[in-house]
Design a protein around this motif. Structure first.
Motif, PDB file in Angstrom:
ATOM      1  N   GLU A 134      -3.598   4.773   8.275  1.00 21.87           N
ATOM      2  CA  GLU A 134      -3.344   5.701   9.387  1.00 21.87           C
ATOM      3  C   GLU A 134      -4.364   6.847   9.357  1.00 21.87           C
TER       4      GLU A 134
ATOM      5  N   ALA B 136      -7.993   8.370   6.039  1.00 19.73           N
ATOM      6  CA  ALA B 136      -6.877   7.553   6.553  1.00 19.73           C
ATOM      7  C   ALA B 136      -6.013   7.186   5.366  1.00 19.73           C
TER       8      ALA B 136
ATOM      9  N   PRO C 270       0.243   3.825   5.059  1.00 19.93           N
ATOM     10  CA  PRO C 270       1.532   4.261   5.616  1.00 19.93           C
ATOM     11  C   PRO C 270       2.602   4.345   4.516  1.00 19.93           C
TER      12      PRO C 270
END
Ligand code: SF4
Ligand code: SF4
Length: 449
Positions: free
Chosen positions: A402, A418, A421
């Motif tokens: 993410e 990033a 999750p």
């Protein structure tokens, strides 16, 4: 911070295969840590370069990991012809006083020696059950390049740069160290450029790599799992075989498969005792008009055990048929139908012919039409930093990472851009260069400011 937390934080995933997150791989009751130094694909030199030039880091990290996961021992598995690599590792094992805990296992130069299940069998004598993983027999396998990433992670250095081989029809076959997200075009330039006009690229090696047509090359960027880029002429064996459709192959199998069963007799998984018999799969699929009607057939379900090494089609079949291509199609169809292989089912005895049917690596290269590129030495490492990178958000098995950045945000190399999750299998991703970042579809682009 313990090892697994550091590996998770640094975004370490397996460098040579599908990119399984390493912090998960090194979980469970592991008795034997195996370092894969076999460099499975015939033309790649990445792991060999790393073993020769970073032997000290590898041996010390192997011992640190062994201690952390409480494994009884650690073994480096290499081909016996890797003289320099073996000498470098042995020297470090001896210098660090680790000869009673870290071992070297040498193997003949055969393909696929670096297949995880084959390596476990060679090193330990144990067979991973059908649809199983090395942990089922108390082992964890990680390759040399991944171990170097673990070494960095232990020093809180995230995974931002990738070692890879660039070879084939390039002017200077080489090993590169480049930021993740570097374009394939930049990698080819660093290897002195391509020698011919009409070519394809293979991401990985000649036996199991992914084919990329020249027209699609501008969409390709180095990921955490890119082990090599192979440039091949567009009229060679690999290019031509890649273009044969599944439908055409099934038609050809219908008329040309002579049921000699050589594909089964040479299959490394079959020889190990797994119930995979590609000649039966070829017979049943070639005679059936609707593949979906076959999915509950036990012989067809065995396609799930195929590691897609390609021995059956590149080496074994006298009729130039492609059982691997059919198995690959079936694996996808079985997966979409929710059909799984029950772990351990159908385990048989190892074939008494297994030793005799190992395929010499060089012969595999001859059959794949790439022997012209087989013998070469890597003398230097080329390191470079491009002016922009595209870092894919899914470079690993599991959930897509993410993004944590805003479009136009300045980032510095090593910054988390990033994240995995929460609660999911996946990996963190870090900026591989300094620059201005933005999200582009399923990638983060960073441009040097
Ligand atoms: S690709 Fe062919 S030889 Fe390799 S595991 Fe699959 S069926 Fe066996
Ligand atoms: S080796 Fe080729 S011809 Fe022989 S059974 Fe297998 S697919 Fe058919």
């Amino acid at each position: 911070m313990i090892l697994k937390d550091k590996l998770f934080a640094a975004g370490v995933v397996g460098c040579g295969g599908a990119g399984f997150p390493t912090h998960v791989k090194l979980s469970g009751e592991i008795e034997h840590l195996i370092i894969n130094g076999a460099e499975c694909e015939p033309l790649l030199r990445t792991d060999r370069y790393i073993m020769t030039n970073f032997a000290s880091e590898l041996v010390r990290t192997a011992e640190a990991v062994r201690q952390e996961i409480s494994a009884d021992k650690c073994t480096f598995g290499l081909k016996s012809g890797y003289k320099k690599e073996i000498a470098a590792l042995k020297e470090q094992i001896s210098e660090n006083g680790l000869a009673d805990r870290i071992f070297i296992h040498t193997m003949d130069s055969f393909y696929p020696a670096g297949d995880e299940q084959t390596l476990v069998r060679e090193v330990t004598g144990k067979t991973v059950p059908p649809a199983g993983i090395p942990l089922d027999v108390g082992c964890a396998v990680t390759n040399a390049a991944t171990l170097l990433c673990i070494s960095d992670a232990l020093k809180d250095i995230p995974f931002t740069d990738k070692f890879l081989t660039v070879t084939g029809e390039v002017n200077h076959p080489t090993v590169l160290k480049v930021p993740i997200g570097t374009s394939f075009y930049d990698c080819l330039s660093l290897a002195g450029g391509v020698k011919c006009d009409d070519y394809i690229c293979v991401s990985g090696g000649p036996m199991m790599g992914r084919i990329i047509e020249k027209a699609d090359l501008d969409k390709e960027f180095v990921t955490k799992t890119t082990s090599g880029i192979l440039v091949l002429r567009n009229d060679g064996y690999i290019a031509n075989h890649n273009r044969i459709s599944v439908k055409h192959m099934l038609n050809r199998a219908h008329s040309a498969c002579i049921q000699c069963s050589y594909c089964t007799q040479m299959c490394p998984r079959h020889l190990m005792g797994h119930p995979l018999e590609p000649h039966k799969i070829m017979r049943k699929t070639a005679l059936c008009a609707d593949i979906n009607g076959l999915l509950s057939d036990p012989d067809i379900k065995n396609a799930l055990l195929c590691c897609e090494c390609g021995i059956c089609e590149t080496y074994a079949c006298p009729m130039d048929l492609q059982p691997r291509k059919i198995n690959s199609m079936l694996k996808k169809a079985l997966g979409e139908a929710g059909i799984r292989y029950p772990k351990g089912e159908g385990m048989g005895d190892e074939s008494p012919s297994r030793e005799l049917r190992k395929v010499p690596s060089k012969k595999a290269a001859v059959r794949a039409g790439v022997v012209d590129y087989y013998d070469y030495e890597i003398t230097e490492l080329i390191c470079a930093e491009p002016s922009e990178v595209y870092e894919n958000l899914r470079q690993h098995i599991g959930a897509q990472s993410e993004p944590l950045i805003r479009d136009g945000e300045r980032v510095t190399k090593g910054q988390l851009i990033a994240k995995c999750p929460d609660g999911k299998l996946g990996a963190n991703l870090h900026a591989s260069i300094d620059g201005v970042a933005s999200v582009h579809g399923c990638a983060i682009r960073i441009v040097k400011a």
